[in-house]
Motif scaffolding. Structure first.
Motif, PDB file in Angstrom:
ATOM      1  N   GLU A  41     -23.713  19.258  13.935  1.00 45.68           N
ATOM      2  CA  GLU A  41     -22.748  20.033  13.151  1.00 45.68           C
ATOM      3  C   GLU A  41     -21.481  20.284  13.964  1.00 45.68           C
ATOM      4  OE1 GLU A  41     -24.744  23.579  11.938  1.00 45.68           O
ATOM      5  OE2 GLU A  41     -26.041  22.519  10.516  1.00 45.68           O
ATOM      6  N   ASN A  42     -21.656  20.630  15.230  1.00 48.43           N
ATOM      7  CA  ASN A  42     -20.512  20.865  16.107  1.00 48.43           C
ATOM      8  C   ASN A  42     -19.685  19.587  16.266  1.00 48.43           C
ATOM      9  OD1 ASN A  42     -18.802  22.210  17.866  1.00 48.43           O
ATOM     10  ND2 ASN A  42     -20.082  21.812  19.638  1.00 48.43           N
ATOM     11  N   ASN A  43     -20.363  18.459  16.430  1.00 45.39           N
ATOM     12  CA  ASN A  43     -19.658  17.179  16.556  1.00 45.39           C
ATOM     13  C   ASN A  43     -18.870  16.861  15.297  1.00 45.39           C
ATOM     14  OD1 ASN A  43     -20.586  16.772  19.126  1.00 45.39           O
ATOM     15  ND2 ASN A  43     -22.139  15.272  18.556  1.00 45.39           N
ATOM     16  N   GLN A  48     -13.511  16.275  12.729  1.00 44.34           N
ATOM     17  CA  GLN A  48     -12.500  16.655  11.743  1.00 44.34           C
ATOM     18  C   GLN A  48     -11.240  17.166  12.431  1.00 44.34           C
ATOM     19  OE1 GLN A  48     -14.503  19.498   9.266  1.00 44.34           O
ATOM     20  NE2 GLN A  48     -15.267  17.938   7.854  1.00 44.34           N
ATOM     21  N   ARG A  49     -11.420  17.987  13.452  1.00 43.25           N
ATOM     22  CA  ARG A  49     -10.267  18.514  14.185  1.00 43.25           C
ATOM     23  C   ARG A  49      -9.496  17.388  14.864  1.00 43.25           C
ATOM     24  NH1 ARG A  49     -11.303  22.203  19.154  1.00 43.25           N
ATOM     25  NH2 ARG A  49     -10.044  20.815  20.374  1.00 43.25           N
ATOM     26  N   ASN A  50     -10.219  16.447  15.467  1.00 43.38           N
ATOM     27  CA  ASN A  50      -9.564  15.306  16.107  1.00 43.38           C
ATOM     28  C   ASN A  50      -8.804  14.472  15.087  1.00 43.38           C
ATOM     29  OD1 ASN A  50     -10.481  15.994  18.621  1.00 43.38           O
ATOM     30  ND2 ASN A  50     -12.138  14.501  18.658  1.00 43.38           N
ATOM     31  N   GLN A  51      -9.398  14.272  13.917  1.00 45.96           N
ATOM     32  CA  GLN A  51      -8.731  13.486  12.878  1.00 45.96           C
ATOM     33  C   GLN A  51      -7.438  14.160  12.442  1.00 45.96           C
ATOM     34  OE1 GLN A  51      -9.622  10.448  11.970  1.00 45.96           O
ATOM     35  NE2 GLN A  51      -7.790  10.363  10.737  1.00 45.96           N
ATOM     36  N   GLU A  56      -1.521  14.268  12.698  1.00 45.11           N
ATOM     37  CA  GLU A  56      -0.285  14.966  13.044  1.00 45.11           C
ATOM     38  C   GLU A  56       0.518  14.172  14.072  1.00 45.11           C
ATOM     39  OE1 GLU A  56       1.202  19.320  14.650  1.00 45.11           O
ATOM     40  OE2 GLU A  56      -0.903  19.010  14.147  1.00 45.11           O
ATOM     41  N   ILE A  57      -0.157  13.601  15.054  1.00 49.50           N
ATOM     42  CA  ILE A  57       0.532  12.783  16.063  1.00 49.50           C
ATOM     43  C   ILE A  57       1.181  11.573  15.412  1.00 49.50           C
ATOM     44  CG2 ILE A  57       0.142  11.255  18.041  1.00 49.50           C
ATOM     45  CD1 ILE A  57      -1.987  13.293  18.973  1.00 49.50           C
TER      46      ILE A  57
END
Length: 92
Positions: A41-43, A48-51, A56-57
């Motif tokens: 779940e943490n992964n 999602q946060r990395n995506q 944004e980058i």
């Protein structure tokens, strides 16, 4: 024959004890499964946060809209010819 049956029964009880309560038994297996579930779940949240960060980058590298939006929101910049109005809410 009775001695053999008694010996086999004792062996069965001993093996069952190790299966249920011993090291690496079913209790430990259950705890490890819970840990794996939490880690997965943490992964998923981190993916999602990395995506979102990669999006944004990419947007910052390719488009000027994101740069303009950041300049307006974070730095308070205004385009030439625009007038900035700040609306202050009334205090009760």
């Amino acid at each position: 024959m009775r001695l053999f049956v008694f010996f086999m029964l004792c062996l069965l009880v001993l093996l069952q004890y190790h299966l249920w309560f011993g090291k690496n038994g079913l209790g430990d297996r259950h705890n490890l499964q819970e840990e794996v579930t939490l880690i997965l779940e943490n992964n998923s949240e981190l993916r999602q946060r990395n995506q979102m960060m990669f999006s944004e980058i990419k947007d910052l590298k390719e488009g000027t809209d994101a740069i303009e939006e950041r300049a307006r929101n974070e730095l308070g910049l205004v385009k030439e010819g625009e007038t900035f109005f700040r609306i202050v809410p009334k205090e009760d």
